[in-house]
Scaffold this active site. Structure first.
Site, PDB file in Angstrom:
ATOM      1  N   THR A  75      71.780  54.159  29.607  1.00  0.00           N
ATOM      2  CA  THR A  75      73.227  54.053  29.375  1.00  0.00           C
ATOM      3  C   THR A  75      73.622  52.621  29.033  1.00  0.00           C
ATOM      4  O   THR A  75      74.332  52.375  28.053  1.00  0.00           O
ATOM      5  CB  THR A  75      73.992  54.523  30.637  1.00  0.00           C
ATOM      6  OG1 THR A  75      73.616  55.872  30.911  1.00  0.00           O
ATOM      7  CG2 THR A  75      75.491  54.429  30.434  1.00  0.00           C
ATOM      8  N   HIS A 204      63.489  56.314  34.234  1.00  0.00           N
ATOM      9  CA  HIS A 204      63.432  57.461  35.158  1.00  0.00           C
ATOM     10  C   HIS A 204      63.194  58.806  34.475  1.00  0.00           C
ATOM     11  O   HIS A 204      63.044  59.819  35.149  1.00  0.00           O
ATOM     12  CB  HIS A 204      64.664  57.507  36.068  1.00  0.00           C
ATOM     13  CG  HIS A 204      65.937  57.946  35.403  1.00  0.00           C
ATOM     14  ND1 HIS A 204      66.418  59.218  35.527  1.00  0.00           N
ATOM     15  CD2 HIS A 204      66.821  57.287  34.637  1.00  0.00           C
ATOM     16  CE1 HIS A 204      67.567  59.328  34.871  1.00  0.00           C
ATOM     17  NE2 HIS A 204      67.829  58.152  34.314  1.00  0.00           N
ATOM     18  N   CYS A 328      74.868  65.607  33.109  1.00  0.00           N
ATOM     19  CA  CYS A 328      76.160  64.926  33.188  1.00  0.00           C
ATOM     20  C   CYS A 328      77.285  65.901  32.938  1.00  0.00           C
ATOM     21  O   CYS A 328      78.416  65.691  33.337  1.00  0.00           O
ATOM     22  CB  CYS A 328      76.230  63.819  32.146  1.00  0.00           C
ATOM     23  SG  CYS A 328      74.640  63.109  31.789  1.00  0.00           S
TER      24      CYS A 328
END
Ligand code: PLP
Length: 384
Positions: A75, A204, A328
Site C-alpha cells: 500500500t 506478507h 479489504c
C-alpha cells in the site's frame, strides 16, 4: 476434521510466515538493535545488514540496489509511486491512465489525485479479466505522465500484459508503474525486461512478515517525497527502517528463488484439481476470468444461486477460510469492482468467491473443502 484444524485458502489476502523466515528474524533481533543511521560501529554494522538485504532483493528482480526503496508494504509503495511522481509534474501534465481492476491501494491514491484536480482514465478489463494494451495507447494524451496497471489481479489471478503496455507507453515519455504484489513468487519477472519505471512488491503475500514491502524506482525517475522526517530510504520513506521485517521479507524472497518451479507446479496442480472437481460436481458453477493467463494459486468461482456471504459463513463454520474478492472489500457488501468491470451483473458478482492456495495446502484439505461445498450446494439448490 477436528476443531483445531482448519483449511486456509485465503493466501491472496495474506500468507503464513515461514518458520525459516521467523528464525532469520529472531536471530537478528536477539543480537542486533542499533539504528542503521547511527555512526558508531553497531549502527554501521546494522546499515551493512540493511544494504545486504537490499542487494539480495535487487538481484532477484534485476535492478541496482539504489533503485529500491523499502516501505511498510504494498500500500505504501503504491502511494509513494503514484503521489510521488504526480507531485513532480508541471501543471500541463495532469493525466493518468489506470484500470478499473486495480487494488484499492492504487485506486484510492488515484482518487486522491482526482480530488487535487488531476484527471484519471480507467480502462475496463475484458470478459477474461485482462486489459488491452492497444486501448491504453489510444487513450494517451499530451498531458499523460503516468500509466499504472497491476501485474497480476488479486481477485482473479489474471496476468496483465505489462511488458507490452510499458513498451507502448514509454515511447511517449510516460512513466509506467505496476503493482506486482500478487506476481512476486508466482511469475519469474525482471524489471529491466518488463520495461517498467516503478514496481511494487510486498512481503506478507510470499510467506514473509507483515509490514515490509518495496518500491523499485528506475534510476533517473523524477519522484518527490510524500512524508517527512529523517530522510531514510532516499528521503522517500522517512522513519527508522523496520530491519527485522526487511530481513524476513528478503529471506522469503530467497526461499522463492530456491524452488520456484516445484512450488508453483504443486500449487497449480492442487488448484486445477479443486477447480475441475467443483465444475464437475456442482451444477451451474463457472470459473471467472481467463483460465490460461493466470498465476498458479488463485481460482475465482461463480456458484449458481449461492450468495457469497452465505457461502463464506458456511465455509467458515466448517473451518475453511476463503474470501469473496479482496479481503479489504469483504466486510462491505458491495459487489466486486473487478467482476463488475468485466461486465458481470451485481448478482453474478455476488455469487463469486476466491480460493487462493499456497505451498502449504494438501490434497486432503482440498477433498474436505469439496465435500463441504457439495453439501452446501445441496442445502441451497436441492438434490440434482
Ligand atoms: C495485498 C495487496 C496490496 C497491499 O499490500 P500490503 O502490503 O498489504 O499493503 C496491494 N496490491 C495488491 C495487488 C495486493 O494484493
Amino acid at each position: 476434521m477436528q476443531m483445531h484444524e482448519y483449511v486456509y485458502l485465503d493466501n491472496a489476502a495474506t500468507t503464513k510466515v515461514d518458520p525459516e523466515v521467523v528464525s532469520a528474524m529472531m536471530e537478528h533481533m536477539l543480537v542486533y538493535y542499533a539504528n542503521p543511521s547511527s555512526s558508531h560501529f553497531l549502527g554501521r554494522s546494522e546499515r551493512q545488514i540493511l544494504e545486504n538485504a537490499r542487494q539480495k532483493l535487487a538481484n532477484y528482480i534485476n535492478c541496482h540496489s539504489n533503485e529500491l526503496v523499502f516501505t511498510s508494504g504494498g500500500t505504501e509503495a503504491d502511494n509513494i509511486a503514484i503521489l510521488g511522481v504526480a507531485k513532480m509534474q508541471s501543471e500541463k501534465k495532469n493525466h493518468i491512465i489506470s484500470s478499473e481492476i486495480e487494488h484499492k491501494a492504487v485506486l484510492s491514491s488515484l482518487g486522491e489525485l482526482e480530488r487535487q484536480g488531476y484527471s484519471v482514465t480507467y480502462v475496463k478489463a475484458n470478459r477474461d479479466g485482462i486489459v488491452d494494451p492497444e486501448e491504453i495507447e489510444r487513450l494517451v494524451r499530451p498531458e499523460t505522465f503516468l500509466v499504472s496497471i497491476m501485474y497480476t489481479n488479486n481477485e482473479l489471478g489474471t496476468i496483465q500484459p505489462i511488458g507490452q503496455i510499458a513498451h507502448r507507453v514509454r515511447k511517449y515519455g510516460i512513466l509506467m508503474h505496476s503493482d506486482a504484489v500478487q506476481a512476486l513468487g508466482k511469475i519469474q519477472f525482471n524489471v529491466k525486461d518488463l520495461g517498467v519505471d516503478m514496481l511494487t512488491v510486498s512481503s506478507h503475500k510470499i510467506h514473509g512478515p507483515k509490514g515490509a514491502g518495496a518500491l523499485y524506482i528506475r534510476e533517473g525517475t523524477a519522484i518527490s517525497s510524500m512524508s517527512f522526517g529523517g530522510n531514510q530510504e532516499r528521503g522517500l520513506r522517512s522513519g527508522t527502517e523496520n530491519i527485522p521485517a526487511i530481513i524476513g521479507f528478503v529471506k522469503a524472497v530467497e526461499m522463492l528463488q530456491a524452488d520456484f518451479w516445484a512450488q508453483n507446479e504443486k500449487i497449480k496442480n492442487l488448484r486445477e484439481y479443486l477447480e475441475q472437481s467443483i465444475l464437475s460436481q456442482i451444477k451451474g458453477t463457472a470459473v471467472n476470468g481467463c483460465k490460461k493467463n493466470r498465476i498458479s494459486s488463485i481460482s475465482n468461482v461463480n456458484f449458481n444461486n449461492i450468495d457469497s456471504d452465505y457461502l463464506l459463513k458456511r465455509l467458515s463454520s466448517e473451518h475453511i477460510c476463503i474470501s469473496s474478492g479482496s479481503a479489504c472489500q469483504s466486510s462491505s457488501m458491495e459487489p466486486s469492482h473487478v467482476l463488475t468491470s468485466m461486465g458481470y451483473s451485481n448478482d453474478s458478482a455476488n455469487n463469486s468467491v476466491r480460493f487462493s492456495l499456497s505451498r502449504d495446502n494438501t490434497k486432503r484439505e482440498i477433498d474436505y473443502v469439496l465435500d463441504v461445498l457439495v453439501r452446501i450446494d445441496r442445502d441451497v439448490n436441492g438434490e440434482m
